[in-house]
Every structure is written in structure tokens, then in C-alpha cells.
Design a protein around this motif. Structure first.
Motif, PDB file in Angstrom:
ATOM      1  N   LEU A 152     -37.734 -61.769  85.195  1.00 48.48           N
ATOM      2  CA  LEU A 152     -38.695 -62.867  85.329  1.00 48.48           C
ATOM      3  C   LEU A 152     -39.260 -62.996  86.741  1.00 48.48           C
ATOM      4  CD1 LEU A 152     -37.001 -65.561  83.088  1.00 48.48           C
ATOM      5  CD2 LEU A 152     -39.138 -64.337  82.637  1.00 48.48           C
ATOM      6  N   GLY A 153     -38.827 -62.151  87.649  1.00 45.44           N
ATOM      7  CA  GLY A 153     -39.454 -62.083  88.965  1.00 45.44           C
ATOM      8  C   GLY A 153     -38.987 -63.083  89.989  1.00 45.44           C
ATOM      9  N   GLU A 154     -37.857 -63.707  89.765  1.00 44.47           N
ATOM     10  CA  GLU A 154     -37.409 -64.735  90.705  1.00 44.47           C
ATOM     11  C   GLU A 154     -37.041 -64.172  92.075  1.00 44.47           C
ATOM     12  OE1 GLU A 154     -35.526 -68.590  89.197  1.00 44.47           O
ATOM     13  OE2 GLU A 154     -34.481 -66.946  88.175  1.00 44.47           O
ATOM     14  N   ILE A 155     -36.417 -62.995  92.123  1.00 46.48           N
ATOM     15  CA  ILE A 155     -36.053 -62.432  93.425  1.00 46.48           C
ATOM     16  C   ILE A 155     -37.309 -62.046  94.186  1.00 46.48           C
ATOM     17  CG2 ILE A 155     -34.911 -60.529  94.637  1.00 46.48           C
ATOM     18  CD1 ILE A 155     -32.794 -60.498  92.422  1.00 46.48           C
ATOM     19  N   ILE A 156     -38.136 -61.186  93.610  1.00 49.90           N
ATOM     20  CA  ILE A 156     -39.309 -60.671  94.319  1.00 49.90           C
ATOM     21  C   ILE A 156     -40.288 -61.793  94.687  1.00 49.90           C
ATOM     22  CG2 ILE A 156     -40.653 -60.040  92.244  1.00 49.90           C
ATOM     23  CD1 ILE A 156     -40.395 -57.969  95.489  1.00 49.90           C
ATOM     24  N   SER A 157     -40.377 -62.819  93.872  1.00 49.91           N
ATOM     25  CA  SER A 157     -41.281 -63.939  94.164  1.00 49.91           C
ATOM     26  C   SER A 157     -40.782 -64.821  95.298  1.00 49.91           C
ATOM     27  CB  SER A 157     -41.495 -64.798  92.919  1.00 49.91           C
ATOM     28  OG  SER A 157     -42.173 -64.051  91.939  1.00 49.91           O
ATOM     29  N   SER A 158     -39.505 -64.691  95.640  1.00 48.45           N
ATOM     30  CA  SER A 158     -38.923 -65.506  96.708  1.00 48.45           C
ATOM     31  C   SER A 158     -38.898 -64.798  98.050  1.00 48.45           C
ATOM     32  CB  SER A 158     -37.487 -65.900  96.327  1.00 48.45           C
ATOM     33  OG  SER A 158     -37.488 -66.631  95.122  1.00 48.45           O
TER      34      SER A 158
ATOM     35  N   PHE B 295     -41.420 -54.520  88.961  1.00 50.19           N
ATOM     36  CA  PHE B 295     -41.546 -53.624  87.810  1.00 50.19           C
ATOM     37  C   PHE B 295     -40.413 -53.899  86.827  1.00 50.19           C
ATOM     38  CE2 PHE B 295     -43.520 -51.581  91.378  1.00 50.19           C
ATOM     39  CZ  PHE B 295     -44.616 -50.911  90.866  1.00 50.19           C
ATOM     40  N   ASP B 296     -40.747 -53.880  85.541  1.00 50.48           N
ATOM     41  CA  ASP B 296     -39.735 -53.983  84.500  1.00 50.48           C
ATOM     42  C   ASP B 296     -40.246 -53.211  83.292  1.00 50.48           C
ATOM     43  OD1 ASP B 296     -37.204 -56.174  84.150  1.00 50.48           O
ATOM     44  OD2 ASP B 296     -37.909 -55.169  82.336  1.00 50.48           O
ATOM     45  N   VAL B 297     -39.341 -52.603  82.540  1.00 49.79           N
ATOM     46  CA  VAL B 297     -39.743 -51.816  81.373  1.00 49.79           C
ATOM     47  C   VAL B 297     -40.095 -52.695  80.181  1.00 49.79           C
ATOM     48  CG1 VAL B 297     -38.458 -49.757  82.059  1.00 49.79           C
ATOM     49  CG2 VAL B 297     -37.347 -51.473  80.616  1.00 49.79           C
ATOM     50  N   ASP B 298     -39.705 -53.952  80.213  1.00 51.38           N
ATOM     51  CA  ASP B 298     -39.939 -54.877  79.106  1.00 51.38           C
ATOM     52  C   ASP B 298     -41.278 -55.598  79.302  1.00 51.38           C
ATOM     53  OD1 ASP B 298     -39.954 -56.968  77.258  1.00 51.38           O
ATOM     54  OD2 ASP B 298     -37.858 -57.506  77.600  1.00 51.38           O
ATOM     55  N   GLU B 299     -42.273 -55.218  78.495  1.00 49.08           N
ATOM     56  CA  GLU B 299     -43.613 -55.819  78.609  1.00 49.08           C
ATOM     57  C   GLU B 299     -43.576 -57.340  78.450  1.00 49.08           C
ATOM     58  OE1 GLU B 299     -46.645 -54.115  76.098  1.00 49.08           O
ATOM     59  OE2 GLU B 299     -45.875 -52.094  76.450  1.00 49.08           O
ATOM     60  N   SER B 300     -42.721 -57.822  77.572  1.00 52.37           N
ATOM     61  CA  SER B 300     -42.681 -59.264  77.305  1.00 52.37           C
ATOM     62  C   SER B 300     -42.157 -60.039  78.510  1.00 52.37           C
ATOM     63  CB  SER B 300     -41.855 -59.567  76.055  1.00 52.37           C
ATOM     64  OG  SER B 300     -40.529 -59.105  76.201  1.00 52.37           O
ATOM     65  N   VAL B 301     -41.163 -59.509  79.217  1.00 59.57           N
ATOM     66  CA  VAL B 301     -40.649 -60.221  80.386  1.00 59.57           C
ATOM     67  C   VAL B 301     -41.642 -60.122  81.551  1.00 59.57           C
ATOM     68  CG1 VAL B 301     -39.229 -58.473  81.586  1.00 59.57           C
ATOM     69  CG2 VAL B 301     -38.499 -60.856  81.543  1.00 59.57           C
ATOM     70  N   VAL B 302     -42.385 -59.028  81.627  1.00 58.77           N
ATOM     71  CA  VAL B 302     -43.430 -58.905  82.658  1.00 58.77           C
ATOM     72  C   VAL B 302     -44.519 -59.951  82.402  1.00 58.77           C
ATOM     73  CG1 VAL B 302     -45.271 -57.420  83.569  1.00 58.77           C
ATOM     74  CG2 VAL B 302     -42.970 -56.493  83.219  1.00 58.77           C
ATOM     75  N   ALA B 303     -44.914 -60.118  81.148  1.00 59.30           N
ATOM     76  CA  ALA B 303     -45.926 -61.134  80.806  1.00 59.30           C
ATOM     77  C   ALA B 303     -45.421 -62.530  81.151  1.00 59.30           C
ATOM     78  CB  ALA B 303     -46.285 -61.044  79.328  1.00 59.30           C
ATOM     79  N   ALA B 304     -44.144 -62.799  80.879  1.00 59.41           N
ATOM     80  CA  ALA B 304     -43.567 -64.108  81.209  1.00 59.41           C
ATOM     81  C   ALA B 304     -43.519 -64.308  82.725  1.00 59.41           C
ATOM     82  CB  ALA B 304     -42.162 -64.240  80.613  1.00 59.41           C
ATOM     83  N   ALA B 305     -43.180 -63.260  83.480  1.00 55.05           N
ATOM     84  CA  ALA B 305     -43.153 -63.356  84.951  1.00 55.05           C
ATOM     85  C   ALA B 305     -44.555 -63.623  85.497  1.00 55.05           C
ATOM     86  CB  ALA B 305     -42.578 -62.070  85.549  1.00 55.05           C
ATOM     87  N   GLN B 306     -45.543 -62.956  84.926  1.00 57.46           N
ATOM     88  CA  GLN B 306     -46.929 -63.191  85.356  1.00 57.46           C
ATOM     89  C   GLN B 306     -47.337 -64.636  85.104  1.00 57.46           C
ATOM     90  OE1 GLN B 306     -48.668 -60.050  83.009  1.00 57.46           O
ATOM     91  NE2 GLN B 306     -48.863 -58.695  84.792  1.00 57.46           N
ATOM     92  N   PHE B 307     -46.926 -65.195  83.983  1.00 57.20           N
ATOM     93  CA  PHE B 307     -47.214 -66.592  83.679  1.00 57.20           C
ATOM     94  C   PHE B 307     -46.453 -67.519  84.626  1.00 57.20           C
ATOM     95  CE2 PHE B 307     -45.889 -70.531  81.644  1.00 57.20           C
ATOM     96  CZ  PHE B 307     -47.121 -71.103  81.376  1.00 57.20           C
ATOM     97  N   LEU B 308     -45.168 -67.248  84.782  1.00 56.99           N
ATOM     98  CA  LEU B 308     -44.297 -68.107  85.585  1.00 56.99           C
ATOM     99  C   LEU B 308     -44.744 -68.171  87.043  1.00 56.99           C
ATOM    100  CD1 LEU B 308     -41.682 -69.793  85.345  1.00 56.99           C
ATOM    101  CD2 LEU B 308     -40.406 -67.712  85.864  1.00 56.99           C
ATOM    102  N   PHE B 309     -45.215 -67.058  87.577  1.00 57.40           N
ATOM    103  CA  PHE B 309     -45.608 -66.984  88.989  1.00 57.40           C
ATOM    104  C   PHE B 309     -47.098 -66.688  89.143  1.00 57.40           C
ATOM    105  CE2 PHE B 309     -41.041 -66.102  88.996  1.00 57.40           C
ATOM    106  CZ  PHE B 309     -40.633 -67.081  89.886  1.00 57.40           C
ATOM    107  N   PHE B 310     -47.931 -67.260  88.265  1.00 61.73           N
ATOM    108  CA  PHE B 310     -49.371 -67.022  88.305  1.00 61.73           C
ATOM    109  C   PHE B 310     -49.988 -67.413  89.645  1.00 61.73           C
ATOM    110  CE2 PHE B 310     -49.145 -71.438  87.154  1.00 61.73           C
ATOM    111  CZ  PHE B 310     -50.228 -72.015  87.800  1.00 61.73           C
ATOM    112  N   TRP B 311     -49.391 -68.362  90.316  1.00 63.73           N
ATOM    113  CA  TRP B 311     -49.893 -68.889  91.591  1.00 63.73           C
ATOM    114  C   TRP B 311     -49.457 -68.042  92.778  1.00 63.73           C
ATOM    115  CZ3 TRP B 311     -45.694 -69.752  94.608  1.00 63.73           C
ATOM    116  CH2 TRP B 311     -44.476 -69.864  93.948  1.00 63.73           C
ATOM    117  N   ASN B 312     -48.523 -67.156  92.557  1.00 63.93           N
ATOM    118  CA  ASN B 312     -47.918 -66.345  93.609  1.00 63.93           C
ATOM    119  C   ASN B 312     -48.673 -65.022  93.703  1.00 63.93           C
ATOM    120  OD1 ASN B 312     -45.945 -65.130  95.306  1.00 63.93           O
ATOM    121  ND2 ASN B 312     -44.390 -66.454  94.401  1.00 63.93           N
ATOM    122  N   ASP B 313     -48.628 -64.372  94.839  1.00 59.98           N
ATOM    123  CA  ASP B 313     -49.362 -63.114  94.996  1.00 59.98           C
ATOM    124  C   ASP B 313     -48.504 -61.881  94.716  1.00 59.98           C
ATOM    125  OD1 ASP B 313     -47.791 -63.279  97.233  1.00 59.98           O
ATOM    126  OD2 ASP B 313     -49.370 -62.785  98.656  1.00 59.98           O
ATOM    127  N   VAL B 314     -47.501 -62.019  93.866  1.00 63.89           N
ATOM    128  CA  VAL B 314     -46.690 -60.877  93.452  1.00 63.89           C
ATOM    129  C   VAL B 314     -47.435 -60.140  92.348  1.00 63.89           C
ATOM    130  CG1 VAL B 314     -44.529 -60.135  92.395  1.00 63.89           C
ATOM    131  CG2 VAL B 314     -44.529 -62.044  93.995  1.00 63.89           C
TER     132      VAL B 314
END
Length: 190
Positions: free
Chosen positions: A60-66, A75-94
């Protein structure tokens, strides 16, 4: 107490995201429940010389976003978790991408984070993947974790897995669950 409340709130949010995006259950543990992750963030944010930090297996990108860095990619092999990370950190420049070792080509990376997922990769495969990764990119530091407890497929000794042009430069002093050790390997400069 405040950290526990935040962790509980994130747990609820992550369960909602799981129901929407359908990612695997192991992505549900909030950052605050993983002391090794908090220590990695603290260590990296204390470093002055970092322009780029990448994370393979970002979930979900918590480490890299911090992490405070100019360029951050998860990077993650799971498309669904990448989509969730993009949603969760839409405001972040990751930048979040679906992929893993082989999709990272032609980058200069100060720190490459590879924690909490390598334990499912056979040591010879992981050795090959790291060799490919470091031959296609200029990676200064690899941050990895080793576990010692039952419950993981493989208990790696990264001293025998990282490419020969890397040396162990730091072991985090903390004691973590599952006998986890966080290690940093640095590229030998000629």
C-alpha cells in the motif's frame, strides 16, 4: 495511545480498501504495527544524501510515501494493491507501478528497499534477480530484511545473496518480531 488509535483507524481504512480493490490480506497491517518499517523510514529520513529511493514490494506504499526524497517509486506485482496505493496517496508525489525487479531499468537509485516479501523467493532466484537489478541500474544501497522464525518459506543469508560488489554497511540494532534483522548493503566504490 495516539499511535494505537491511528493504527486502528488505518486498519479500518485498509479493510475498506481491500473490499474495494481486492488485494491480498497481508497488506492490511498498518505501518505503526511494523517497527522495522518505522525504523527504516527514520533512518532514511535522517540521511542527507538521497535523491532517489525505490521500493520493490511496496504494498500500500506506506514506507515509500513516508520517505523524504526527490524521486520515490514503489513497485508491486499485485495490480490491485498498486491501484489502492495510488488512491491512498493520490496527493503524494510517489510514482507507483505494477512490477518488480525486471521492470526497473536505467535508474540511479540511492536506496532500494526490499523488505517483507523476499522470504517467498528461493535464494538462487533472489540472487539472480538482485544481480539483474544491480546490473541494469546504478543502485548505491540495498535495504533488506532477514527472518529467523518458522512461518516463512526461506530464511535468507543476504551475505551470500547480494552481488559481490556490495558489502554489509549497517545492521539495525533493534530486535523485531520473527527474529527479523534489517540490513543495509552498500555498493563498493572503486
Amino acid at each position: 495511545m495516539f499511535v494505537k488509535i491511528i493504527s486502528m483507524a488505518k486498519g479500518i481504512l485498509f479493510r475498506v480498501l481491500k473490499s474495494v480493490y481486492g488485494f491480498q490480506h497481508w497488506h492490511l497491517s498498518p505501518l505503526e504495527s511494523r517497527p522495522y518499517a518505522m525504523d527504516i523510514i527514520e533512518f532514511l529520513n535522517s540521511r542527507k544524501t538521497k535523491k532517489s529511493v525505490f521500493e520493490i514490494g511496496c504494498g500500500l506504499g506506506e514506507i515509500i510515501s513516508s520517505i523524504d526524497a526527490v524521486q520515490r517509486k514503489g513497485f508491486d506485482v499485485d495490480e490491485s494493491v498498486v491501484a489502492a496505493a495510488q488512491f491512498l496517496f493520490f496527493w503524494n508525489d510517489v510514482e507507483f507501478r505494477t512490477g518488480s525487479f525486471n521492470e526497473i531499468v536505467g535508474h540511479e537509485v540511492d536506496y532500494m528497499i526490499l523488505v517483507n516479501f523476499t522470504h517467498d523467493i528461493h535464494p538462487s532466484d533472489l540472487k539472480r534477480l538482485l544481480k539483474t537489478l544491480t546490473s541494469r541500474n546504478l543502485v548505491d544501497h540495498l535495504i533488506v530484511d532477514e527472518v529467523g522464525m518458522v512461518g516463512y518459506a526461506f530464511h535468507h543469508d543476504f551475505n551470500n545473496i547480494v552481488p559481490n560488489d556490495y558489502s554489509l554497511s549497517k545492521i539495525f540494532p533493534a530486535s523485531y518480531a520473527y527474529e527479523r534483522k534489517v540490513k543495509i548493503y552498500s555498493r563498493n566504490v572503486e
